[in-house]
Design a protein around this motif. Structure first.
Motif, PDB file in Angstrom:
ATOM      1  N   GLN A 191      24.741  70.395 -17.434  1.00  0.00           N
ATOM      2  CA  GLN A 191      23.809  69.329 -17.800  1.00  0.00           C
ATOM      3  C   GLN A 191      24.358  67.932 -17.520  1.00  0.00           C
ATOM      4  N   LEU A 192      25.681  67.783 -17.451  1.00  0.00           N
ATOM      5  CA  LEU A 192      26.275  66.457 -17.269  1.00  0.00           C
ATOM      6  C   LEU A 192      26.643  66.151 -15.828  1.00  0.00           C
ATOM      7  N   GLN A 193      26.576  67.157 -14.951  1.00  0.00           N
ATOM      8  CA  GLN A 193      26.933  66.937 -13.549  1.00  0.00           C
ATOM      9  C   GLN A 193      25.665  66.630 -12.755  1.00  0.00           C
ATOM     10  N   ARG A 194      25.581  65.430 -12.202  1.00  0.00           N
ATOM     11  CA  ARG A 194      24.365  65.012 -11.526  1.00  0.00           C
ATOM     12  C   ARG A 194      24.706  64.281 -10.228  1.00  0.00           C
ATOM     13  N   HIS A 195      23.884  64.496  -9.216  1.00  0.00           N
ATOM     14  CA  HIS A 195      23.879  63.642  -8.037  1.00  0.00           C
ATOM     15  C   HIS A 195      22.514  63.806  -7.378  1.00  0.00           C
ATOM     16  N   ALA A 196      22.159  62.873  -6.505  1.00  0.00           N
ATOM     17  CA  ALA A 196      20.788  62.779  -6.019  1.00  0.00           C
ATOM     18  C   ALA A 196      20.310  64.057  -5.334  1.00  0.00           C
ATOM     19  N   GLU A 197      21.131  64.625  -4.456  1.00  0.00           N
ATOM     20  CA  GLU A 197      20.720  65.830  -3.740  1.00  0.00           C
ATOM     21  C   GLU A 197      20.488  66.998  -4.699  1.00  0.00           C
ATOM     22  N   LEU A 198      21.402  67.168  -5.642  1.00  0.00           N
ATOM     23  CA  LEU A 198      21.267  68.255  -6.607  1.00  0.00           C
ATOM     24  C   LEU A 198      20.020  68.068  -7.459  1.00  0.00           C
ATOM     25  N   ASP A 199      19.790  66.858  -7.932  1.00  0.00           N
ATOM     26  CA  ASP A 199      18.607  66.597  -8.765  1.00  0.00           C
ATOM     27  C   ASP A 199      17.319  66.866  -7.986  1.00  0.00           C
ATOM     28  N   LYS A 200      17.306  66.496  -6.716  1.00  0.00           N
ATOM     29  CA  LYS A 200      16.117  66.733  -5.905  1.00  0.00           C
ATOM     30  C   LYS A 200      15.880  68.230  -5.715  1.00  0.00           C
ATOM     31  N   PHE A 201      16.939  68.959  -5.383  1.00  0.00           N
ATOM     32  CA  PHE A 201      16.822  70.403  -5.205  1.00  0.00           C
ATOM     33  C   PHE A 201      16.325  71.060  -6.490  1.00  0.00           C
ATOM     34  N   TRP A 202      16.910  70.677  -7.606  1.00  0.00           N
ATOM     35  CA  TRP A 202      16.553  71.277  -8.901  1.00  0.00           C
ATOM     36  C   TRP A 202      15.088  71.008  -9.234  1.00  0.00           C
ATOM     37  N   SER A 203      14.617  69.803  -8.949  1.00  0.00           N
ATOM     38  CA  SER A 203      13.251  69.431  -9.303  1.00  0.00           C
ATOM     39  C   SER A 203      12.220  70.195  -8.474  1.00  0.00           C
ATOM     40  N   GLU A 204      12.621  70.668  -7.290  1.00  0.00           N
ATOM     41  CA  GLU A 204      11.686  71.398  -6.438  1.00  0.00           C
ATOM     42  C   GLU A 204      11.569  72.863  -6.803  1.00  0.00           C
ATOM     43  N   LEU A 205      12.463  73.349  -7.670  1.00  0.00           N
ATOM     44  CA  LEU A 205      12.400  74.735  -8.098  1.00  0.00           C
ATOM     45  C   LEU A 205      11.410  74.889  -9.239  1.00  0.00           C
ATOM     46  N   ALA A 206      11.169  76.125  -9.624  1.00  0.00           N
ATOM     47  CA  ALA A 206      10.234  76.409 -10.719  1.00  0.00           C
ATOM     48  C   ALA A 206      10.748  75.806 -12.027  1.00  0.00           C
ATOM     49  N   PRO A 231      20.913  84.502   1.123  1.00  0.00           N
ATOM     50  CA  PRO A 231      20.331  83.944   2.359  1.00  0.00           C
ATOM     51  C   PRO A 231      18.807  83.893   2.334  1.00  0.00           C
ATOM     52  N   GLU A 232      18.169  84.978   1.897  1.00  0.00           N
ATOM     53  CA  GLU A 232      16.702  85.011   1.872  1.00  0.00           C
ATOM     54  C   GLU A 232      16.144  84.030   0.857  1.00  0.00           C
ATOM     55  N   TRP A 233      16.809  83.938  -0.295  1.00  0.00           N
ATOM     56  CA  TRP A 233      16.320  83.003  -1.323  1.00  0.00           C
ATOM     57  C   TRP A 233      16.441  81.572  -0.853  1.00  0.00           C
ATOM     58  N   LEU A 234      17.586  81.208  -0.266  1.00  0.00           N
ATOM     59  CA  LEU A 234      17.755  79.842   0.220  1.00  0.00           C
ATOM     60  C   LEU A 234      16.728  79.524   1.303  1.00  0.00           C
ATOM     61  N   ALA A 235      16.462  80.480   2.188  1.00  0.00           N
ATOM     62  CA  ALA A 235      15.460  80.249   3.227  1.00  0.00           C
ATOM     63  C   ALA A 235      14.094  79.984   2.622  1.00  0.00           C
ATOM     64  N   SER A 236      13.795  80.655   1.517  1.00  0.00           N
ATOM     65  CA  SER A 236      12.488  80.456   0.870  1.00  0.00           C
ATOM     66  C   SER A 236      12.368  79.077   0.247  1.00  0.00           C
ATOM     67  N   THR A 237      13.508  78.447  -0.082  1.00  0.00           N
ATOM     68  CA  THR A 237      13.469  77.106  -0.668  1.00  0.00           C
ATOM     69  C   THR A 237      13.424  76.017   0.392  1.00  0.00           C
ATOM     70  N   GLY A 238      13.811  76.350   1.631  1.00  0.00           N
ATOM     71  CA  GLY A 238      13.891  75.357   2.687  1.00  0.00           C
ATOM     72  C   GLY A 238      15.165  74.526   2.649  1.00  0.00           C
ATOM     73  N   TRP A 239      16.098  74.883   1.788  1.00  0.00           N
ATOM     74  CA  TRP A 239      17.343  74.112   1.633  1.00  0.00           C
ATOM     75  C   TRP A 239      18.547  74.837   2.227  1.00  0.00           C
ATOM     76  N   GLN A 240      18.335  75.812   3.079  1.00  0.00           N
ATOM     77  CA  GLN A 240      19.451  76.624   3.571  1.00  0.00           C
ATOM     78  C   GLN A 240      20.491  75.813   4.333  1.00  0.00           C
ATOM     79  N   ASP A 241      20.112  74.663   4.891  1.00  0.00           N
ATOM     80  CA  ASP A 241      21.077  73.848   5.633  1.00  0.00           C
ATOM     81  C   ASP A 241      21.815  72.855   4.742  1.00  0.00           C
ATOM     82  N   ARG A 242      21.403  72.746   3.476  1.00  0.00           N
ATOM     83  CA  ARG A 242      22.021  71.764   2.584  1.00  0.00           C
ATOM     84  C   ARG A 242      22.694  72.396   1.369  1.00  0.00           C
TER      85      ARG A 242
END
Length: 303
Positions: A284-299, A107-118
């Motif tokens: 590496q082979l599973q992709r969709h727009a929301e996941l790619d966006k979330f991944w790109s915002e991480l370190a 919960p705390e980690w997701l809140a820090s990313t701002g993606w807790q609702d998605r």
């Protein structure tokens, strides 16, 4: 091959009875029996042993049942996701994690990313072992998986080659024990040859068990432990430690409250601590727009 044939086979494997399975599938028994026969013809093998009461699966049937369950689950997940897209909703990201991380990290980690609702925890994963996470990623049952991972080298029989990861946190497995009726620690490291410490262990081939084994092997002195039981899950081990049955290594976050309250105490100093990374994996082979966006915002990622 029709998906309903696979669902028929799962129903028959569950009930071991043609009439009850036909009722579950809302068809007549002759129709149901014909569909099972067509399935066997399609596969080219006998799946049902009809000479036993109740019915039993042949070895080929047992293997096929596992495949049926995986395929039908993936179809169900895909159907749900397509319905979300059709309804104009943002696709949810499903993340699998051990139970110990659901309450003490996620919960705390997701809140820090701002993606807790998605990003939504995948609760079926709380009883999984390490290999299950990577198999689920491969069949798109979940989008992400958080795993404890040893910092030091240890022998792990887990194929992660199809996945990539990012380190999103750190944890330590620390040795803890309960208190005796006299208020003394129930167990202490390193133990002695004559009086080994009672140990509530993880399976040695599991991820946490392998990490502890490797850490102890790197220490310059001997450790004397007497395994009282083996348990895959930290939550189960923690309960036994609290009941006074011995000592074990537990994630520091999961025992912070008990250490503060004094219901648990350390069974050894910091040299016994096992450093762990918290790794976030994706296939590496599973992709969709929301996941790619979330991944790109991480370190930056590591593979």
């Amino acid at each position: 091959m029709e998906i309903r044939w696979l669902e028929d086979f799962i129903a028959l494997a569950r009930t071991r009875h043609f009439s009850r399975a036909a009722d579950d599938q809302h068809v007549t028994q002759p129709t149901f029996s014909r569909r099972i026969k067509l399935l066997e013809e399609e596969m080219g093998v006998t799946l049902i042993n009809r000479q036993t009461l109740p019915l039993s699966l042949t070895p080929a049937g047992e293997e096929f049942l596992t495949l049926c369950e995986q395929v039908t689950e993936r179809v169900r997940l895909t159907r749900d996701r397509l319905r979300e897209i059709n309804a104009g909703q943002q696709r949810r990201i499903m993340v699998a994690a051990p139970q110990s991380l659901l309450g003490h990290f996620l919960p705390e980690w997701l809140a820090s990313t701002g993606w807790q609702d998605r990003v939504q925890p995948y609760l079926r994963a709380t009883g999984w072992v390490a290999n299950d996470y990577f198999q689920a990623l491969a069949r798109a049952e979940c989008d992400l998986a958080i795993c404890y991972w040893p910092v030091g080298r240890c022998d792990l029989e887990i194929d992660t080659s199809a996945s990539t990861y990012k380190v999103i946190g750190h944890e330590r497995l620390i040795p803890v024990t309960g208190l005796s009726p006299q208020g003394e620690p129930s167990a202490a490291l390193p133990g002695t040859r004559a009086h080994p410490s009672p140990w509530l262990a993880y399976p040695k081939r599991g991820l946490l068990g392998s990490a502890i084994k490797a850490h102890l092997a790197r220490l310059p002195h001997s450790t004397y432990l007497n395994a009282q039981s083996e348990n895959l899950y930290a939550a189960g081990i923690k309960e036994l430690v609290l009941l006074g049955y011995g000592m074990s290594w537990l994630p520091e976050r999961s025992v912070a409250k008990e250490l503060t309250q004094g219901t648990l105490v350390r069974a050894g100093d910091s040299r016994w601590d096992v450093p762990m990374e918290l790794r976030l994996y994706r296939h590496q082979l599973q992709r969709h727009a929301e996941l790619d966006k979330f991944w790109s915002e991480l370190a930056p990622s590591r593979s």
